[in-house]
Design a protein around this motif. Structure first.
Motif, PDB file in Angstrom:
ATOM      1  N   ALA A 157      42.232  40.533  43.551  1.00 26.30           N
ATOM      2  CA  ALA A 157      43.047  40.889  44.805  1.00 26.30           C
ATOM      3  C   ALA A 157      44.126  39.773  44.828  1.00 26.30           C
ATOM      4  N   ALA A 158      43.967  38.753  44.276  1.00 24.90           N
ATOM      5  CA  ALA A 158      45.111  37.721  44.313  1.00 24.90           C
ATOM      6  C   ALA A 158      45.963  37.880  43.209  1.00 24.90           C
ATOM      7  N   ALA A 159      45.585  38.344  42.047  1.00 25.75           N
ATOM      8  CA  ALA A 159      46.478  38.922  40.966  1.00 25.75           C
ATOM      9  C   ALA A 159      47.254  40.083  41.466  1.00 25.75           C
ATOM     10  N   LEU A 160      46.642  41.022  42.317  1.00 27.80           N
ATOM     11  CA  LEU A 160      47.530  42.205  42.665  1.00 27.80           C
ATOM     12  C   LEU A 160      48.376  41.750  43.790  1.00 27.80           C
ATOM     13  N   LYS A 161      47.955  40.745  44.520  1.00 30.24           N
ATOM     14  CA  LYS A 161      49.067  40.344  45.568  1.00 30.24           C
ATOM     15  C   LYS A 161      50.137  39.610  44.785  1.00 30.24           C
ATOM     16  N   HIS A 162      49.728  39.016  43.925  1.00 29.22           N
ATOM     17  CA  HIS A 162      51.140  38.385  43.075  1.00 29.22           C
ATOM     18  C   HIS A 162      52.027  39.264  42.438  1.00 29.22           C
ATOM     19  N   HIS A 163      51.423  40.432  41.880  1.00 28.16           N
ATOM     20  CA  HIS A 163      52.181  41.534  41.425  1.00 28.16           C
ATOM     21  C   HIS A 163      52.986  42.395  42.219  1.00 28.16           C
ATOM     22  N   PHE A 164      52.403  42.924  43.414  1.00 25.73           N
ATOM     23  CA  PHE A 164      52.980  43.834  44.183  1.00 25.73           C
ATOM     24  C   PHE A 164      53.643  43.286  45.588  1.00 25.73           C
ATOM     25  N   VAL A 165      53.101  42.225  45.967  1.00 29.42           N
ATOM     26  CA  VAL A 165      53.851  41.465  47.068  1.00 29.42           C
ATOM     27  C   VAL A 165      54.585  40.265  46.799  1.00 29.42           C
ATOM     28  N   ASP A 166      54.319  39.332  45.874  1.00 25.17           N
ATOM     29  CA  ASP A 166      55.158  38.198  45.577  1.00 25.17           C
ATOM     30  C   ASP A 166      55.964  38.555  44.481  1.00 25.17           C
ATOM     31  N   LYS A 167      55.840  39.752  43.713  1.00 22.40           N
ATOM     32  CA  LYS A 167      56.431  40.556  42.683  1.00 22.40           C
ATOM     33  C   LYS A 167      56.883  39.058  41.747  1.00 22.40           C
ATOM     34  N   ASP A 168      55.879  38.277  41.306  1.00 19.17           N
ATOM     35  CA  ASP A 168      56.083  37.423  40.045  1.00 19.17           C
ATOM     36  C   ASP A 168      55.275  37.809  38.869  1.00 19.17           C
ATOM     37  N   ASN A 169      55.552  37.153  37.815  1.00 13.36           N
ATOM     38  CA  ASN A 169      54.891  37.132  36.491  1.00 13.36           C
ATOM     39  C   ASN A 169      53.515  36.773  36.444  1.00 13.36           C
ATOM     40  N   THR A 170      52.859  36.436  37.396  1.00 14.30           N
ATOM     41  CA  THR A 170      51.318  36.061  37.291  1.00 14.30           C
ATOM     42  C   THR A 170      50.308  36.913  36.521  1.00 14.30           C
ATOM     43  N   LEU A 171      50.694  38.190  36.996  1.00 13.28           N
ATOM     44  CA  LEU A 171      49.706  39.271  36.280  1.00 13.28           C
ATOM     45  C   LEU A 171      50.123  39.577  34.981  1.00 13.28           C
ATOM     46  N   LYS A 172      51.719  39.767  34.858  1.00 11.76           N
ATOM     47  CA  LYS A 172      52.119  40.203  33.748  1.00 11.76           C
ATOM     48  C   LYS A 172      51.865  39.109  32.577  1.00 11.76           C
ATOM     49  N   ARG A 173      52.044  38.080  32.943  1.00 14.10           N
ATOM     50  CA  ARG A 173      51.596  36.704  31.859  1.00 14.10           C
ATOM     51  C   ARG A 173      50.164  37.194  31.082  1.00 14.10           C
ATOM     52  N   MET A 174      49.312  37.526  31.963  1.00  6.90           N
ATOM     53  CA  MET A 174      47.954  37.648  31.623  1.00  6.90           C
ATOM     54  C   MET A 174      47.659  38.974  30.786  1.00  6.90           C
ATOM     55  N   LEU A 175      48.660  39.919  30.968  1.00 10.85           N
ATOM     56  CA  LEU A 175      48.801  41.093  30.427  1.00 10.85           C
ATOM     57  C   LEU A 175      49.536  41.062  28.939  1.00 10.85           C
TER      58      LEU A 175
END
Length: 190
Positions: A157-175
């Protein structure tokens, strides 16, 4: 010997996603197999596979810690309480994984038999270290697995929040996706 980087090493990414698939699968199979009766065709096969994949998960966990130590990990994109919460959650997930693995080992080897891993090798058993070891370790294993799953859901949920709400690269980096600015800054030696 770690190097500051703007993205995760490919081995770290691969190990993360392998573990991300295995943990919920092992949890689901673990719950399912507790309901099997003696006459089920899976009565022996499911626990044997669960144990084998559990040992494989332990190997992946150690490998991931080695990769993280060797190649480092990128600095968090968030700061303050979010960074502290993420650090605590990651430490708890690693601790819970280790405790689940130890309790699983204690369940499986209480009768002094080893754990045959995919028919390839055997992890030796040392018998009971304390009375009613299998039952006590089984209860601990069950509740720790639930605690881990709750943390995994919060982590996702935190990863999705970073991606969709914060719009940062947290999830993209792990992808494994790198943006141009981060790639030019990276100093990782491969």
């Amino acid at each position: 010997m770690t190097t500051k980087t703007q993205h995760y090493h490919p081995l770290h990414i691969a190990l993360h996603w392998l573990m991300a698939l295995m943990i919920p699968a092992l949890f689901g199979v673990g719950l399912w197999m507790t309901g099997l009766d003696y006459y089920s065709s899976w009565y022996k096969t499911a626990p044997d596979l669960h144990k084998s994949f559990g040992i494989l998960l332990a190997i992946l966990l150690v490998s991931r810690l080695v990769v993280m130590r060797r190649f480092g990990k990128p600095a968090a994109l968030s700061s303050g309480w979010q960074q502290k919460a993420a650090g605590i959650a990651h430490a708890l997930m690693y601790t819970l994984l280790l405790a689940i693995m130890v309790s699983g080992y204690l369940i499986s080897t209480a009768d002094n038999r080893g754990i045959l891993v995919f028919g390839l090798f055997e992890v030796p058993g040392f018998g009971e270290f304390f009375p009613e070891q299998a039952d006590i370790a089984g209860t601990v294993h069950f509740y720790l697995a639930w605690a881990l799953i709750v943390l995994v859901v919060l982590h996702a949920a935190a990863a999705l929040k970073h991606h969709f709400v914060d719009k940062d690269n947290t999830l993209k980096r792990m992808l494994g996706r790198r943006n141009a600015a981060a790639s030019s800054i990276d100093k990782t030696e491969i």
